[in-house]
Design a protein around this motif. Structure first.
Motif, short mmCIF file in Angstrom:
data_model
loop_
_atom_site.label_atom_id
_atom_site.label_comp_id
_atom_site.label_asym_id
_atom_site.label_seq_id
_atom_site.Cartn_x
_atom_site.Cartn_y
_atom_site.Cartn_z
N UNK A 1 -134.94 72.42 -34.45
CA UNK A 1 -134.81 71.06 -34.81
C UNK A 1 -133.74 70.27 -33.82
N UNK A 2 -133.08 71.15 -32.85
CA UNK A 2 -132.40 70.32 -31.63
C UNK A 2 -133.17 70.06 -30.50
N UNK A 3 -134.18 70.36 -30.53
CA UNK A 3 -135.07 70.21 -29.48
C UNK A 3 -136.05 69.13 -29.46
N UNK A 4 -135.91 68.10 -28.60
CA UNK A 4 -136.82 66.94 -28.31
C UNK A 4 -138.09 67.03 -27.71
N UNK A 5 -139.05 66.56 -28.22
CA UNK A 5 -140.36 66.57 -27.46
C UNK A 5 -140.71 65.40 -26.56
N UNK A 6 -141.00 65.79 -25.41
CA UNK A 6 -141.35 64.73 -24.39
C UNK A 6 -142.58 64.32 -24.35
N UNK A 7 -142.97 63.11 -24.55
CA UNK A 7 -144.49 62.70 -24.55
C UNK A 7 -144.73 62.30 -23.14
N UNK A 8 -146.23 62.74 -22.96
CA UNK A 8 -146.69 62.51 -21.62
C UNK A 8 -148.26 61.75 -22.03
N UNK A 9 -148.16 60.49 -21.35
CA UNK A 9 -149.28 59.76 -21.76
C UNK A 9 -150.25 59.68 -20.53
N UNK A 10 -151.48 60.09 -20.63
CA UNK A 10 -152.32 60.08 -19.51
C UNK A 10 -152.97 58.85 -19.35
N UNK A 11 -152.45 57.68 -19.74
CA UNK A 11 -153.01 56.51 -19.37
C UNK A 11 -152.68 55.85 -18.10
N UNK A 12 -153.53 54.84 -17.45
CA UNK A 12 -153.01 54.42 -16.04
C UNK A 12 -151.68 53.56 -16.18
N UNK A 13 -151.08 53.48 -15.33
CA UNK A 13 -149.78 52.63 -15.29
C UNK A 13 -149.89 51.24 -15.87
N UNK A 14 -151.03 50.59 -15.55
CA UNK A 14 -151.22 49.16 -16.05
C UNK A 14 -151.85 49.21 -17.28
N UNK A 15 -151.60 50.10 -17.96
CA UNK A 15 -152.54 50.05 -19.34
C UNK A 15 -151.99 48.98 -20.31
N UNK A 16 -150.59 48.68 -20.30
CA UNK A 16 -149.89 47.65 -21.05
C UNK A 16 -149.75 46.48 -20.26
N UNK A 17 -150.43 46.15 -19.31
CA UNK A 17 -150.42 44.90 -18.47
C UNK A 17 -151.87 44.50 -17.99
N UNK A 18 -151.86 43.47 -17.30
CA UNK A 18 -153.19 43.11 -16.60
C UNK A 18 -153.36 43.60 -15.40
N UNK A 19 -154.55 44.08 -14.89
CA UNK A 19 -154.78 44.58 -13.42
C UNK A 19 -154.41 43.53 -12.49
N UNK A 20 -153.84 43.67 -11.17
CA UNK A 20 -153.34 42.69 -10.30
C UNK A 20 -154.48 41.70 -9.98
#
Length: 81
Positions: A1-20
């Motif tokens: 219960x005291x252990x936190x899970x770290x999430x690792x996402x495999x999406x590219x870094x510009x997933x949440x924004x527009x490409x340059x």
């Protein structure tokens, strides 16, 4: 219960924004909208518009200025005759 899970996402870094490569075209649209609306839009107004509205206003300005240019040519042709 005291252990936190770290999430690792495999999406590219510009997933949440527009490409340059899209940023230049977006800022070109904003510039054209601000310039040709003659102060009708501020930068923040144009930037925060939904895409479909920004496209609508750009197309509407294009038809307005095309009609204005056609009328000007028609008037100039009257005086050339």
């Amino acid at each position: 219960m005291g252990r936190r899970q770290r999430w690792q996402f495999q999406s590219p870094c510009d997933f949440f924004g527009l490409p340059p490569e899209y940023k230049l075209s977006i800022h070109e649209e904003i510039f054209q909208l601000m310039l040709h609306s003659k102060g009708g839009f501020t930068f923040s107004d144009a930037y925060n518009l939904p895409i479909y509205l920004r496209k609508f206003y750009l197309k509407r300005l294009q038809t307005f200025y095309k009609k204005e240019a056609d009328e000007f040519k028609k008037e100039m042709n009257k005086y050339k005759k």
